[in-house]
Design an enzyme around this catalytic site. Structure first.
Site, PDB file in Angstrom:
ATOM      1  N   SER A 144       1.307  28.530   9.812  1.00  0.00           N
ATOM      2  CA  SER A 144      -0.015  28.587  10.437  1.00  0.00           C
ATOM      3  C   SER A 144      -0.753  27.326  10.036  1.00  0.00           C
ATOM      4  CB  SER A 144      -0.788  29.808   9.928  1.00  0.00           C
ATOM      5  OG  SER A 144      -2.150  29.724  10.307  1.00  0.00           O
ATOM      6  N   TYR A 157      -3.656  34.676   2.763  1.00  0.00           N
ATOM      7  CA  TYR A 157      -2.980  34.213   3.981  1.00  0.00           C
ATOM      8  C   TYR A 157      -2.714  32.707   3.902  1.00  0.00           C
ATOM      9  CZ  TYR A 157      -1.958  33.728   8.991  1.00  0.00           C
ATOM     10  OH  TYR A 157      -1.358  33.469  10.203  1.00  0.00           O
TER      11      TYR A 157
HETATM   12  P1  NAD Z   1       0.964  40.559  15.532  1.00  0.00           P
HETATM   13  O1  NAD Z   1       0.211  41.329  14.525  1.00  0.00           O
HETATM   14  O2  NAD Z   1       0.771  40.839  16.990  1.00  0.00           O
HETATM   15  O3  NAD Z   1       2.533  40.615  15.213  1.00  0.00           O
HETATM   16  C1  NAD Z   1       3.048  40.686  13.919  1.00  0.00           C
HETATM   17  C2  NAD Z   1       4.235  41.629  13.949  1.00  0.00           C
HETATM   18  O4  NAD Z   1       4.841  41.626  12.650  1.00  0.00           O
HETATM   19  C3  NAD Z   1       3.831  43.076  14.255  1.00  0.00           C
HETATM   20  O5  NAD Z   1       4.593  43.571  15.334  1.00  0.00           O
HETATM   21  C4  NAD Z   1       4.125  43.817  12.968  1.00  0.00           C
HETATM   22  O6  NAD Z   1       4.568  45.152  13.169  1.00  0.00           O
HETATM   23  C5  NAD Z   1       5.219  42.956  12.362  1.00  0.00           C
HETATM   24  N1  NAD Z   1       5.314  43.161  10.914  1.00  0.00           N
HETATM   25  C6  NAD Z   1       4.315  43.177  10.006  1.00  0.00           C
HETATM   26  N2  NAD Z   1       4.790  43.445   8.793  1.00  0.00           N
HETATM   27  C7  NAD Z   1       6.134  43.608   8.911  1.00  0.00           C
HETATM   28  C8  NAD Z   1       7.187  43.907   8.003  1.00  0.00           C
HETATM   29  N3  NAD Z   1       6.950  44.118   6.705  1.00  0.00           N
HETATM   30  N4  NAD Z   1       8.445  43.971   8.494  1.00  0.00           N
HETATM   31  C9  NAD Z   1       8.695  43.781   9.799  1.00  0.00           C
HETATM   32  N5  NAD Z   1       7.740  43.510  10.707  1.00  0.00           N
HETATM   33  C10 NAD Z   1       6.477  43.427  10.266  1.00  0.00           C
HETATM   34  O7  NAD Z   1       0.601  39.025  15.241  1.00  0.00           O
HETATM   35  P2  NAD Z   1       1.106  37.671  15.949  1.00  0.00           P
HETATM   36  O8  NAD Z   1      -0.105  36.945  16.379  1.00  0.00           O
HETATM   37  O9  NAD Z   1       2.186  37.928  16.910  1.00  0.00           O
HETATM   38  O10 NAD Z   1       1.669  36.916  14.658  1.00  0.00           O
HETATM   39  C11 NAD Z   1       3.019  36.548  14.486  1.00  0.00           C
HETATM   40  C12 NAD Z   1       3.089  35.468  13.416  1.00  0.00           C
HETATM   41  O11 NAD Z   1       2.333  34.336  13.832  1.00  0.00           O
HETATM   42  C13 NAD Z   1       2.549  35.856  12.048  1.00  0.00           C
HETATM   43  O12 NAD Z   1       3.381  35.335  11.038  1.00  0.00           O
HETATM   44  C14 NAD Z   1       1.198  35.175  12.010  1.00  0.00           C
HETATM   45  O13 NAD Z   1       0.774  34.926  10.702  1.00  0.00           O
HETATM   46  C15 NAD Z   1       1.489  33.914  12.783  1.00  0.00           C
HETATM   47  N6  NAD Z   1       0.308  33.255  13.351  1.00  0.00           N
HETATM   48  C16 NAD Z   1      -0.441  33.862  14.312  1.00  0.00           C
HETATM   49  C17 NAD Z   1      -1.546  33.204  14.832  1.00  0.00           C
HETATM   50  C18 NAD Z   1      -2.410  33.849  15.873  1.00  0.00           C
HETATM   51  O14 NAD Z   1      -3.526  33.354  16.106  1.00  0.00           O
HETATM   52  N7  NAD Z   1      -1.964  34.891  16.550  1.00  0.00           N
HETATM   53  C19 NAD Z   1      -1.888  31.927  14.370  1.00  0.00           C
HETATM   54  C20 NAD Z   1      -1.092  31.337  13.398  1.00  0.00           C
HETATM   55  C21 NAD Z   1       0.008  32.006  12.903  1.00  0.00           C
END
Ligand code: NAD
Length: 262
Positions: A144, A157
């Site tokens: 991120s 985070y």
């Molecule tokens: P999201 O919450 O929609 O998806 C995250 C998924 O991870 C969920 O389906 C959840 O069930 C799963 N998860 C959580 N803990 C888990 C575990 N212990 N074992 C297995 N699965 C698990 O969020 P997203 O936006 O799709 O985020 C995905 C990744 O992208 C994350 O690592 C997040 O930090 C990163 N990210 C997101 C953004 C954003 O703005 N959306 C920005 C930067 C980074």
């Protein structure tokens, strides 16, 4: 660009989430078989259902990335179903609490590190074993922009994503001899989606000098901090993953690709 992933298999952790699903669709559209791993089985099954229209093999594997045994079992299941694993998108993650350092909850700090650092390690380790025995491949670790510049009120985070970028650099060196490339991808403000809504609401609730108390105004404040003055889309994140996995990136490893609008 349209990359050719026909006949290849990608394994995606956090495959039930917003970015996991968008990336699954992107790779399915380019012909790859998709192995989804997630803790949330019902949501993951819904994603698999949506992927049916692409006519590629799809599998779902319930898995908690914080449990090493679960990760090993899920990879074993995926390998049995698909016969090969070419790409691993190490993407499951948790945003954590929003609080100033002096108020940051101890248990949540542990939880964030457990999912975003220990979980990413477990997946990276087993991915390396499978890709190595398969003769090579590519891994993208989801970091991120919070792992490049520490954001306010997100101590755990930010720390966890700095760690992901660090693990990416070391793993890239360790795995280069086995034709395995390892890169990180760092989005900043992406939406609409779960994390975007959650962060605007929770940043507003902290009551810090950085953001307004009204989530609607926080949205505007955040967008105003982006040189391109808009959120990135989920598809734009998936595009970055596709590039890093593709042969177009064949000499790129240990790199952190920022998908931030500037
Ligand atoms: P999201 O919450 O929609 O998806 C995250 C998924 O991870 C969920 O389906 C959840 O069930 C799963 N998860 C959580 N803990 C888990 C575990 N212990 N074992 C297995 N699965 C698990 O969020 P997203 O936006 O799709 O985020 C995905 C990744 O992208 C994350 O690592 C997040 O930090 C990163 N990210 C997101 C953004 C954003 O703005 N959306 C920005 C930067 C980074």
């Amino acid at each position: 660009a349209t990359y050719q992933f026909a006949g290849k298999t990608i394994l995606i952790t956090g495959g039930a989430g917003d970015i996991g699903k968008a990336t699954a669709k992107r790779f399915a559209a380019n012909g790859a078989g998709i192995a989804l791993l997630d803790l949330n089985e019902p949501k993951m099954v819904d994603v698999a259902e949506e992927l049916k229209s692409y006519n590629v093999p799809v599998g779902t594997f319930r898995c908690d990335v914080t449990a090493a045994d679960d990760v090993t079992k899920a990879f074993t299941g995926a390998f049995e179903q698909f016969g090969r694993i070419d790409y691993v998108f190490n993407n499951a993650g948790y945003q954590g609490a929003f609080a100033k350092v002096d108020e940051y909850p101890d248990d949540d700090f542990q939880k964030v590190i457990n999912i975003n650092v220990v979980g990413v390690f477990h997946v990276l380790k087993v991915a390396a074993q499978y890709l190595r025995s398969g003769g090579g491949g590519a891994i993208v670790n989801m970091a991120s922009y919070a792992g490049v510049v520490g954001p306010p009120n997100m101590l755990a985070y930010g720390a966890s994503k700095f760690a992901v970028i660090g693990m990416t650099q070391t793993a890239a060196k360790d795995l280069a001899p086995y034709s395995i490339r390892v890169n990180a991808l760092s989005p900043a403000l992406i939406g609409p989606g779960f994390m975007w809504t959650r962060q605007t609401e929770l940043q507003a609730a902290v009551g810090s000098q950085y953001f307004d108390a009204d989530p609607k105004i926080v949205e505007q404040q955040m967008i105003n901090s982006v040189p391109m003055r808009r959120l990135g889309s989920l598809a734009e994140v998936a595009n970055g993953v596709a590039f890093l996995m593709s042969d177009e990136a064949s000499y790129i490893t240990g790199f952190n690709l920022e998908v931030t609008g500037g």
